[in-house]
Design a protein around this motif. Sequence first.
Motif, PDB file in Angstrom:
ATOM      1  N   GLY A   1       0.814  -1.209   0.000  1.00  0.00           N
ATOM      2  CA  GLY A   1       0.000   0.000   0.000  1.00  0.00           C
ATOM      3  C   GLY A   1       0.851   1.263   0.000  1.00  0.00           C
ATOM      4  O   GLY A   1       0.584   2.217  -0.743  1.00  0.00           O
ATOM      5  N   ALA A   2       1.900   1.271   0.827  1.00  0.00           N
ATOM      6  CA  ALA A   2       2.783   2.436   0.891  1.00  0.00           C
ATOM      7  C   ALA A   2       3.520   2.638  -0.428  1.00  0.00           C
ATOM      8  O   ALA A   2       3.688   3.768  -0.906  1.00  0.00           O
ATOM      9  CB  ALA A   2       3.778   2.265   2.036  1.00  0.00           C
ATOM     10  N   ALA A   3       3.959   1.531  -1.031  1.00  0.00           N
ATOM     11  CA  ALA A   3       4.692   1.625  -2.292  1.00  0.00           C
ATOM     12  C   ALA A   3       3.789   2.126  -3.416  1.00  0.00           C
ATOM     13  O   ALA A   3       4.225   2.918  -4.269  1.00  0.00           O
ATOM     14  CB  ALA A   3       5.272   0.255  -2.657  1.00  0.00           C
ATOM     15  N   VAL A   4       2.540   1.678  -3.429  1.00  0.00           N
ATOM     16  CA  VAL A   4       1.599   2.125  -4.456  1.00  0.00           C
ATOM     17  C   VAL A   4       1.357   3.627  -4.331  1.00  0.00           C
ATOM     18  O   VAL A   4       1.373   4.371  -5.323  1.00  0.00           O
ATOM     19  CB  VAL A   4       0.269   1.353  -4.336  1.00  0.00           C
ATOM     20  CG1 VAL A   4      -0.807   2.003  -5.198  1.00  0.00           C
ATOM     21  CG2 VAL A   4       0.460  -0.098  -4.765  1.00  0.00           C
ATOM     22  N   GLU A   5       1.141   4.100  -3.113  1.00  0.00           N
ATOM     23  CA  GLU A   5       0.908   5.528  -2.910  1.00  0.00           C
ATOM     24  C   GLU A   5       2.157   6.336  -3.259  1.00  0.00           C
ATOM     25  O   GLU A   5       2.061   7.413  -3.865  1.00  0.00           O
ATOM     26  CB  GLU A   5       0.475   5.777  -1.472  1.00  0.00           C
ATOM     27  CG  GLU A   5      -0.895   5.197  -1.153  1.00  0.00           C
ATOM     28  CD  GLU A   5      -1.344   5.492   0.261  1.00  0.00           C
ATOM     29  OE1 GLU A   5      -0.625   6.208   0.983  1.00  0.00           O
ATOM     30  OE2 GLU A   5      -2.436   5.007   0.643  1.00  0.00           O
ATOM     31  N   GLN A   6       3.318   5.828  -2.905  1.00  0.00           N
ATOM     32  CA  GLN A   6       4.569   6.516  -3.231  1.00  0.00           C
ATOM     33  C   GLN A   6       4.779   6.618  -4.737  1.00  0.00           C
ATOM     34  O   GLN A   6       5.376   7.574  -5.240  1.00  0.00           O
ATOM     35  CB  GLN A   6       5.745   5.771  -2.592  1.00  0.00           C
ATOM     36  CG  GLN A   6       7.107   6.434  -2.828  1.00  0.00           C
ATOM     37  CD  GLN A   6       8.233   5.668  -2.149  1.00  0.00           C
ATOM     38  OE1 GLN A   6       8.031   4.922  -1.195  1.00  0.00           O
ATOM     39  NE2 GLN A   6       9.456   5.856  -2.642  1.00  0.00           N
ATOM     40  N   SER A   7       4.237   5.617  -5.465  1.00  0.00           N
ATOM     41  CA  SER A   7       4.409   5.574  -6.918  1.00  0.00           C
ATOM     42  C   SER A   7       3.338   6.359  -7.667  1.00  0.00           C
ATOM     43  O   SER A   7       3.364   6.404  -8.902  1.00  0.00           O
ATOM     44  CB  SER A   7       4.411   4.118  -7.395  1.00  0.00           C
ATOM     45  OG  SER A   7       5.442   3.379  -6.758  1.00  0.00           O
ATOM     46  N   GLY A   8       2.395   6.948  -6.927  1.00  0.00           N
ATOM     47  CA  GLY A   8       1.386   7.790  -7.576  1.00  0.00           C
ATOM     48  C   GLY A   8       0.009   7.176  -7.687  1.00  0.00           C
ATOM     49  O   GLY A   8      -0.883   7.767  -8.315  1.00  0.00           O
ATOM     50  N   GLY A   9      -0.206   6.001  -7.098  1.00  0.00           N
ATOM     51  CA  GLY A   9      -1.528   5.398  -7.135  1.00  0.00           C
ATOM     52  C   GLY A   9      -2.516   6.162  -6.269  1.00  0.00           C
ATOM     53  O   GLY A   9      -2.170   6.646  -5.196  1.00  0.00           O
ATOM     54  N   VAL A  10      -3.744   6.270  -6.745  1.00  0.00           N
ATOM     55  CA  VAL A  10      -4.803   6.988  -6.032  1.00  0.00           C
ATOM     56  C   VAL A  10      -5.939   6.016  -5.734  1.00  0.00           C
ATOM     57  O   VAL A  10      -6.360   5.248  -6.616  1.00  0.00           O
ATOM     58  CB  VAL A  10      -5.335   8.167  -6.877  1.00  0.00           C
ATOM     59  CG1 VAL A  10      -6.476   8.866  -6.160  1.00  0.00           C
ATOM     60  CG2 VAL A  10      -4.211   9.146  -7.186  1.00  0.00           C
ATOM     61  N   VAL A  11      -6.431   6.036  -4.508  1.00  0.00           N
ATOM     62  CA  VAL A  11      -7.526   5.134  -4.139  1.00  0.00           C
ATOM     63  C   VAL A  11      -8.716   5.385  -5.052  1.00  0.00           C
ATOM     64  O   VAL A  11      -9.207   6.508  -5.162  1.00  0.00           O
ATOM     65  CB  VAL A  11      -7.937   5.331  -2.664  1.00  0.00           C
ATOM     66  CG1 VAL A  11      -9.162   4.477  -2.353  1.00  0.00           C
ATOM     67  CG2 VAL A  11      -6.790   4.944  -1.739  1.00  0.00           C
ATOM     68  N   GLU A  12      -9.152   4.319  -5.733  1.00  0.00           N
ATOM     69  CA  GLU A  12     -10.241   4.439  -6.692  1.00  0.00           C
ATOM     70  C   GLU A  12     -11.586   4.102  -6.075  1.00  0.00           C
ATOM     71  O   GLU A  12     -12.619   4.565  -6.513  1.00  0.00           O
ATOM     72  CB  GLU A  12      -9.983   3.502  -7.881  1.00  0.00           C
ATOM     73  CG  GLU A  12     -11.045   3.590  -8.961  1.00  0.00           C
ATOM     74  CD  GLU A  12     -11.022   2.406  -9.906  1.00  0.00           C
ATOM     75  OE1 GLU A  12     -10.793   1.284  -9.425  1.00  0.00           O
ATOM     76  OE2 GLU A  12     -11.243   2.603 -11.099  1.00  0.00           O
TER      77      GLU A  12
END
Length: 273
Positions: free
Chosen positions: A108-119
Amino acid sequence: MDREFNRLDSIVHATINRVAGEVLIPSSIPNLSAFVSSTVGRVGEVHYGESIKCVRSPVPVANGFVNAAFVLDSVFPRLASIAEAVAFFGETGSPFVIWVPEEDDELGAAVEQSGGVVEHDSSPDMWISEPITAESSFEMRVASGPEEFALCARLCETAYEIDGMAWLMEHHNMLEAPDVTWVVAWDGDEPVGAGCAFLEGVVGGIYYVSTPPTSARRGVAGSVTSWLTNLMLGQGAHSVVLQASAAGYPVYRRLGFDTRGQLTRYRFESPDF
C-alpha cells in the motif's frame, strides 16, 4: 501455458492455506488475477514479471477487471514490482488498477509513493468452503450462445450502471473465456439477474453478480451466488472466493461467506513516457 501457470498459482495458494486438512482463510487475489487473464488476456496481453502479473486490454479504461496488476510474490521489492507494471501499461498509455490487500502495508505504501490513487472504498475479501442450502424460485440458465451472453452483459451493465459495460464484455468475447460459466436468473419469462463462476485449480471465484434495479430486493443476488457456489464446490473447488460490494456484503454474510480482510483498488492514470 497461461492456463497452466494460473492453475499452479491456485493450487500453490490453496496448499499454503491448508493445515492438517483444515481450510485457512484463502485470499481472492490469485483467483481474481487468473479470472482477469482468462476473460481479458486472450484479446489483450498478459505480462508475467518477477512478482507481478499484469493484464492489459486493448481498451484503455481504468477498471480492475479489465486493466489490472496483481502482486503475487510477497518477497520481491514492492516498488520494483509497481515500476514494472507502470512500464508495461505505459507502452500503450493505458490507465490501470492495482489491487492491494489490507494486510500488505508495504505494498500500500509503495503504491501511494508511486502515484496510485484510491479508486474505490475497500471491498471485503470473502470466502466459503461449504455448500449453501437456500431455496430459490428462480431458474438458472447457463449462457451458451452469443444472444444469451448479450442478455447477460446487458443485465450487468444495467445493474452496475456503467455505460458501455456490455460492449466491453462482448468485445473481449468473455463468453468463450476458459473455465468461466455465465448464468442468467429467470423469473418465469423475465430475466432478473446474472453472474459468473470461474474455477481454477481448487479455488472457485464468483464475479459479475448483477441485479438490475427493477429486480432488487427479491433475493436474486443470493440465488445466483448460491447456485454458482454450489456449482464450483461440486466441480471440486475446496473454497469459493469473491470481492463484495457494499450492497452485496450483507447478502454474502447471510449465505455463510466469511471475511478474510479488505481489498483496496488503486488507480494509475495513463503513464506518459
